[in-house]
Design an enzyme around this catalytic site. Structure first.
Site, PDB file in Angstrom:
ATOM      1  N   ARG A  96      69.806  54.228  83.521  1.00  0.00           N
ATOM      2  CA  ARG A  96      70.013  53.733  82.167  1.00  0.00           C
ATOM      3  C   ARG A  96      70.325  52.250  82.226  1.00  0.00           C
ATOM      4  O   ARG A  96      71.208  51.849  82.989  1.00  0.00           O
ATOM      5  CB  ARG A  96      71.164  54.478  81.449  1.00  0.00           C
ATOM      6  CG  ARG A  96      71.168  54.203  79.950  1.00  0.00           C
ATOM      7  CD  ARG A  96      72.417  54.732  79.248  1.00  0.00           C
ATOM      8  NE  ARG A  96      73.599  54.000  79.659  1.00  0.00           N
ATOM      9  CZ  ARG A  96      74.552  54.554  80.396  1.00  0.00           C
ATOM     10  NH1 ARG A  96      74.474  55.816  80.815  1.00  0.00           N
ATOM     11  NH2 ARG A  96      75.600  53.835  80.757  1.00  0.00           N
TER      12      ARG A  96
ATOM     13  N   LYS B  38      83.528  41.219  87.823  1.00  0.00           N
ATOM     14  CA  LYS B  38      83.259  42.652  88.048  1.00  0.00           C
ATOM     15  C   LYS B  38      83.362  43.016  89.525  1.00  0.00           C
ATOM     16  O   LYS B  38      82.724  42.390  90.362  1.00  0.00           O
ATOM     17  CB  LYS B  38      81.845  43.002  87.582  1.00  0.00           C
ATOM     18  CG  LYS B  38      81.594  42.785  86.098  1.00  0.00           C
ATOM     19  CD  LYS B  38      80.264  43.380  85.693  1.00  0.00           C
ATOM     20  CE  LYS B  38      80.113  43.302  84.204  1.00  0.00           C
ATOM     21  NZ  LYS B  38      78.851  43.977  83.752  1.00  0.00           N
TER      22      LYS B  38
ATOM     23  N   LYS C  53      76.580  46.191  91.243  1.00  0.00           N
ATOM     24  CA  LYS C  53      76.614  44.928  90.476  1.00  0.00           C
ATOM     25  C   LYS C  53      76.267  43.734  91.357  1.00  0.00           C
ATOM     26  O   LYS C  53      75.709  42.742  90.897  1.00  0.00           O
ATOM     27  CB  LYS C  53      77.966  44.800  89.826  1.00  0.00           C
ATOM     28  CG  LYS C  53      78.140  45.904  88.757  1.00  0.00           C
ATOM     29  CD  LYS C  53      79.498  45.967  88.197  1.00  0.00           C
ATOM     30  CE  LYS C  53      79.558  46.951  87.040  1.00  0.00           C
ATOM     31  NZ  LYS C  53      79.197  48.321  87.413  1.00  0.00           N
TER      32      LYS C  53
ATOM     33  N   GLU D 103      81.799  51.726  89.222  1.00  0.00           N
ATOM     34  CA  GLU D 103      81.080  52.326  88.083  1.00  0.00           C
ATOM     35  C   GLU D 103      82.035  53.222  87.315  1.00  0.00           C
ATOM     36  O   GLU D 103      83.056  53.644  87.838  1.00  0.00           O
ATOM     37  CB  GLU D 103      79.899  53.174  88.579  1.00  0.00           C
ATOM     38  CG  GLU D 103      78.870  52.392  89.375  1.00  0.00           C
ATOM     39  CD  GLU D 103      78.190  51.305  88.564  1.00  0.00           C
ATOM     40  OE1 GLU D 103      78.017  51.495  87.334  1.00  0.00           O
ATOM     41  OE2 GLU D 103      77.881  50.244  89.127  1.00  0.00           O
ATOM     42  N   GLY D 104      81.681  53.528  86.074  1.00  0.00           N
ATOM     43  CA  GLY D 104      82.450  54.515  85.315  1.00  0.00           C
ATOM     44  C   GLY D 104      83.331  53.904  84.248  1.00  0.00           C
ATOM     45  O   GLY D 104      83.997  54.608  83.507  1.00  0.00           O
TER      46      GLY D 104
ATOM     47  N   SER E  25      75.228  59.303  82.182  1.00  0.00           N
ATOM     48  CA  SER E  25      75.707  60.483  81.445  1.00  0.00           C
ATOM     49  C   SER E  25      75.763  60.222  79.947  1.00  0.00           C
ATOM     50  O   SER E  25      75.262  59.215  79.468  1.00  0.00           O
ATOM     51  CB  SER E  25      77.094  60.837  81.949  1.00  0.00           C
ATOM     52  OG  SER E  25      78.020  59.912  81.433  1.00  0.00           O
TER      53      SER E  25
ATOM     54  N   ARG F 285      76.613  52.874  72.362  1.00  0.00           N
ATOM     55  CA  ARG F 285      78.075  52.984  72.400  1.00  0.00           C
ATOM     56  C   ARG F 285      78.695  51.879  71.552  1.00  0.00           C
ATOM     57  O   ARG F 285      78.384  50.706  71.736  1.00  0.00           O
ATOM     58  CB  ARG F 285      78.544  52.890  73.855  1.00  0.00           C
ATOM     59  CG  ARG F 285      78.082  54.095  74.671  1.00  0.00           C
ATOM     60  CD  ARG F 285      78.481  53.976  76.111  1.00  0.00           C
ATOM     61  NE  ARG F 285      77.674  52.974  76.814  1.00  0.00           N
ATOM     62  CZ  ARG F 285      77.887  52.656  78.080  1.00  0.00           C
ATOM     63  NH1 ARG F 285      78.883  53.195  78.759  1.00  0.00           N
ATOM     64  NH2 ARG F 285      77.117  51.759  78.672  1.00  0.00           N
TER      65      ARG F 285
ATOM     66  N   ASN G 219      72.345  51.218  85.443  1.00  0.00           N
ATOM     67  CA  ASN G 219      72.999  52.350  86.113  1.00  0.00           C
ATOM     68  C   ASN G 219      71.950  53.190  86.824  1.00  0.00           C
ATOM     69  O   ASN G 219      70.959  53.589  86.209  1.00  0.00           O
ATOM     70  CB  ASN G 219      73.704  53.232  85.065  1.00  0.00           C
ATOM     71  CG  ASN G 219      74.834  52.496  84.374  1.00  0.00           C
ATOM     72  OD1 ASN G 219      75.903  52.330  84.935  1.00  0.00           O
ATOM     73  ND2 ASN G 219      74.566  52.004  83.171  1.00  0.00           N
TER      74      ASN G 219
ATOM     75  N   GLU H 102      74.249  45.989  82.440  1.00  0.00           N
ATOM     76  CA  GLU H 102      74.088  46.478  83.816  1.00  0.00           C
ATOM     77  C   GLU H 102      73.007  47.548  83.844  1.00  0.00           C
ATOM     78  O   GLU H 102      72.602  48.099  82.824  1.00  0.00           O
ATOM     79  CB  GLU H 102      75.393  47.050  84.370  1.00  0.00           C
ATOM     80  CG  GLU H 102      75.801  48.370  83.774  1.00  0.00           C
ATOM     81  CD  GLU H 102      76.661  49.202  84.717  1.00  0.00           C
ATOM     82  OE1 GLU H 102      76.727  48.916  85.921  1.00  0.00           O
ATOM     83  OE2 GLU H 102      77.273  50.177  84.234  1.00  0.00           O
TER      84      GLU H 102
HETATM   85  P1  ADP Z   1      80.782  50.113  84.451  1.00  0.00           P
HETATM   86  O1  ADP Z   1      79.691  50.251  85.446  1.00  0.00           O
HETATM   87  O2  ADP Z   1      82.137  50.391  84.957  1.00  0.00           O
HETATM   88  O3  ADP Z   1      80.472  50.818  83.132  1.00  0.00           O
HETATM   89  P2  ADP Z   1      79.942  47.727  83.115  1.00  0.00           P
HETATM   90  O4  ADP Z   1      79.383  46.561  83.812  1.00  0.00           O
HETATM   91  O5  ADP Z   1      78.998  48.645  82.398  1.00  0.00           O
HETATM   92  O6  ADP Z   1      80.863  48.536  84.127  1.00  0.00           O
HETATM   93  O7  ADP Z   1      81.035  47.221  82.067  1.00  0.00           O
HETATM   94  C1  ADP Z   1      81.788  48.168  81.362  1.00  0.00           C
HETATM   95  C2  ADP Z   1      81.880  47.702  79.918  1.00  0.00           C
HETATM   96  O8  ADP Z   1      82.413  46.382  79.870  1.00  0.00           O
HETATM   97  C3  ADP Z   1      80.520  47.617  79.254  1.00  0.00           C
HETATM   98  O9  ADP Z   1      80.175  48.896  78.694  1.00  0.00           O
HETATM   99  C4  ADP Z   1      80.777  46.560  78.179  1.00  0.00           C
HETATM  100  O10 ADP Z   1      81.409  47.157  77.042  1.00  0.00           O
HETATM  101  C5  ADP Z   1      81.761  45.609  78.862  1.00  0.00           C
HETATM  102  N1  ADP Z   1      81.019  44.526  79.531  1.00  0.00           N
HETATM  103  C6  ADP Z   1      80.578  44.528  80.795  1.00  0.00           C
HETATM  104  N2  ADP Z   1      79.933  43.376  81.081  1.00  0.00           N
HETATM  105  C7  ADP Z   1      79.988  42.611  79.955  1.00  0.00           C
HETATM  106  C8  ADP Z   1      79.511  41.307  79.600  1.00  0.00           C
HETATM  107  N3  ADP Z   1      78.849  40.548  80.484  1.00  0.00           N
HETATM  108  N4  ADP Z   1      79.745  40.858  78.344  1.00  0.00           N
HETATM  109  C9  ADP Z   1      80.418  41.627  77.452  1.00  0.00           C
HETATM  110  N5  ADP Z   1      80.893  42.859  77.711  1.00  0.00           N
HETATM  111  C10 ADP Z   1      80.682  43.351  78.949  1.00  0.00           C
HETATM  112  C1  HGS Z   2      79.593  62.792  84.175  1.00  0.00           C
HETATM  113  N1  HGS Z   2      81.841  62.640  85.020  1.00  0.00           N
HETATM  114  C2  HGS Z   2      77.785  56.445  82.388  1.00  0.00           C
HETATM  115  N2  HGS Z   2      78.585  57.753  84.179  1.00  0.00           N
HETATM  116  O1  HGS Z   2      76.597  56.703  82.293  1.00  0.00           O
HETATM  117  N3  HGS Z   2      78.577  56.289  81.327  1.00  0.00           N
HETATM  118  C3  HGS Z   2      80.244  56.559  78.930  1.00  0.00           C
HETATM  119  O2  HGS Z   2      79.648  62.885  82.964  1.00  0.00           O
HETATM  120  O3  HGS Z   2      78.717  63.336  84.834  1.00  0.00           O
HETATM  121  O4  HGS Z   2      81.228  57.234  79.202  1.00  0.00           O
HETATM  122  O5  HGS Z   2      80.267  55.386  78.529  1.00  0.00           O
HETATM  123  C4  HGS Z   2      80.626  61.972  84.928  1.00  0.00           C
HETATM  124  C5  HGS Z   2      78.452  56.365  83.738  1.00  0.00           C
HETATM  125  C6  HGS Z   2      77.992  56.419  79.988  1.00  0.00           C
HETATM  126  C7  HGS Z   2      78.876  57.258  79.117  1.00  0.00           C
HETATM  127  C8  HGS Z   2      80.773  60.589  84.266  1.00  0.00           C
HETATM  128  C9  HGS Z   2      77.571  55.602  84.697  1.00  0.00           C
HETATM  129  C10 HGS Z   2      79.785  58.322  84.302  1.00  0.00           C
HETATM  130  O6  HGS Z   2      80.849  57.771  84.012  1.00  0.00           O
HETATM  131  C11 HGS Z   2      79.705  59.731  84.828  1.00  0.00           C
HETATM  132  S1  HGS Z   2      78.191  55.715  86.316  1.00  0.00           S
END
Ligand code: ADP
Ligand code: HGS
Length: 427
Positions: free
Chosen positions: A81, A316, A262, A320-321, A104, A403, A99, A97
């Site tokens: 995704r 970062k 990342k 993940e998560g 999920s 989201r 994934n 990012e």
């Molecule tokens: P994870 O892999 O833990 O989900 P992400 O890189 O997706 O980490 O970041 C988690 C959340 O942080 C994203 O869903 C978004 O809401 C916010 N975020 C991450 N990177 C940015 C960015 N460059 N600018 C604004 N918000 C961000």
């Molecule tokens: C599952 N426990 C993700 N996945 O896609 N998050 C959110 O449900 O299988 O919570 O924002 C695991 C991340 C989108 C939904 C949770 C990418 C999980 O956190 C797996 S790694």
């Protein structure tokens, strides 16, 4: 037990940017597969990160072992995704990012799209909305199809799909929805095990066959294993290595998993790197166009700018998560600390441009109560890639996950408790 948090009405999103995001899905699918085959690029790009981050090192060690035994993954399945935000300042779609593991909240995204379609059909005139502008979201079906086709490619009708899950899974109905379709529509049995259980129950036969109990495993589908919390002891790492060594189709393989880090996202954004993996100039242009600013912490110019204007950046770790990033003044504090120590720890992080999406009023429903907030949204497009040797069997865009969160929230994520499931209304 509680309901998935959701928004009462969809967010408006420009049709042109929607089409751009959907078009990128097969391009990112292909990119993941190409980068996954370049073991040297992965090892080299992550060589300093692994010195600073144990979790990355453990993953990379498994990858090294696969290189040493010249392990070939002939059947490759990726359920990805790519998450975007529409930057209000430049009106450009920027990737947050990519994934490549445990993507999920597939099922809730489909259900909320039907909820919104229903609400608008009943109140369309009142709201001045037409449900025809809500894109279909059959992500669960497409993911089930991809997993079933990988099972078919493995070519043993008695074999099962092994779903690797967390012991205290809260999001299990998202998983069970998908797994029940596999059973009902494709006749595929799925067994759910934690990494700890797999270490106890799994056996690797000399020919590479993976057995769990007395069942042969055709596909390993990871819905855990993406966070250090899933590896509390050596037992779970043994299980991960055992599955990687097997001839079962891994979703994702260790290589696909590493491509989604990342650090690799930041490396791929460097000049002339995409050209190593993609031939088509137009595709490279489309991919590069959605890259936000991404730097490693050795880029003194970027670090200097971030110390001056920390609110314009995000730091970062390789996690993940959700819930792991560093924002605002903490960006400056972290950079000054790492600068002073000139520590190798800097290699554990990347620096990213902070994206500021458009804000819009939204009604977020969480635990049965509704809150009207000013919100921002993130658009995730799912992709499925299935390949057997030279044959690409699937390379599709597979629906979406929107989201929405309060505009003052830094972090995001539904399971991590910041955002709700939303839907898109094309304008
Ligand atoms: P994870 O892999 O833990 O989900 P992400 O890189 O997706 O980490 O970041 C988690 C959340 O942080 C994203 O869903 C978004 O809401 C916010 N975020 C991450 N990177 C940015 C960015 N460059 N600018 C604004 N918000 C961000
Ligand atoms: C599952 N426990 C993700 N996945 O896609 N998050 C959110 O449900 O299988 O919570 O924002 C695991 C991340 C989108 C939904 C949770 C990418 C999980 O956190 C797996 S790694």
């Amino acid at each position: 037990m509680t309901h998935s948090p959701f928004s009462l009405l969809p967010i408006s999103f420009p049709r042109s940017n929607w089409q751009q995001a959907c078009e990128l899905a097969p391009l990112f699918n292909e990119l993941v597969d190409r980068v996954s085959l370049d073991g040297e690029f992965l090892q080299e790009s992550l060589s300093r990160t692994k010195e600073a981050d144990v979790f990355t090192r453990r993953l990379l060690d498994i990858h090294s072992k696969m290189l040493e035994i010249n392990k070939r993954e002939e059947i490759r399945l990726g359920l990805h995704r790519s998450d975007y935000m529409l930057d209000a300042q430049t009106n450009s779609l920027l990737q947050v990012e990519l994934n490549t593991i445990s993507t999920s909240s597939i099922a809730p995204g489909c259900i909320v799209s039907e909820l919104h379609r229903n609400l608008i059909n009943q109140n369309g005139k009142l709201l001045g909305l037409d449900s025809g502008n809500i894109p279909r979201n059959n992500n669960v079906s497409q993911y089930a199809e991809a997993l079933a086709k990988a099972w078919i490619e493995y070519n043993n009708s008695r074999a099962v799909i092994l779903a690797v899950v967390q012991a205290d899974e809260h999001n299990m109905y998202d998983q069970l929805w998908l797994l029940s379709i596999l059973k009902e529509r494709y006749g595929v049995t799925v067994i759910r095990k934690t990494l700890t259980e797999i270490d106890a129950d799994a056996v690797l036969l000399p020919d590479g066959t993976l057995l769990v109990g007395d069942r042969e495993v055709a596909v390993v589908y990871f819905r855990a294993g993406y966070t250090p919390r899933d590896y509390p002891s050596e037992s779970e790492w043994r299980a991960r290595l055992l599955m990687e060594q097997s001839s079962a189709v891994k979703c994702p393989s260790i290589s696909y998993h590493l491509v989604g880090t990342k650090k690799i996202q930041q490396e791929l954004a460097k000049p002339n790197v995409l050209e190593r993996f993609i031939e088509n100039e137009d595709d490279i242009e489309k991919l590069r166009k959605c890259f936000a600013g991404l730097w490693d912490l050795d880029d003194s110019n970027a670090v200097k700018n971030a110390i001056k204007r920390p609110e314009l950046f995000v730091i970062k770790p390789q996690r993940e998560g959700g819930g792991n990033n560093i924002y605002g003044d903490d960006v400056r504090e972290t950079l000054l600390k790492l600068e002073k120590e000139r520590s190798e720890e800097r290699a554990a992080y990347i620096l990213m441009q902070r994206i500021f999406p458009f804000t819009a009023p939204a009604c977020l429903v969480r635990d049965g109560s509704c809150h009207q907030v000013n919100s921002v949204s993130e658009v995730g497009i799912f992709g499925a890639y299935l390949r057997n040797k030279e044959k690409v069997i699937m390379n599709d865009e597979c629906g979406y996950l929107i989201r929405t969160k309060g505009s003052t929230a830094n972090e995001g994520g539904v399971i991590s408790g910041y955002a709700v499931i939303d839907i898109i209304y094309l304008t």
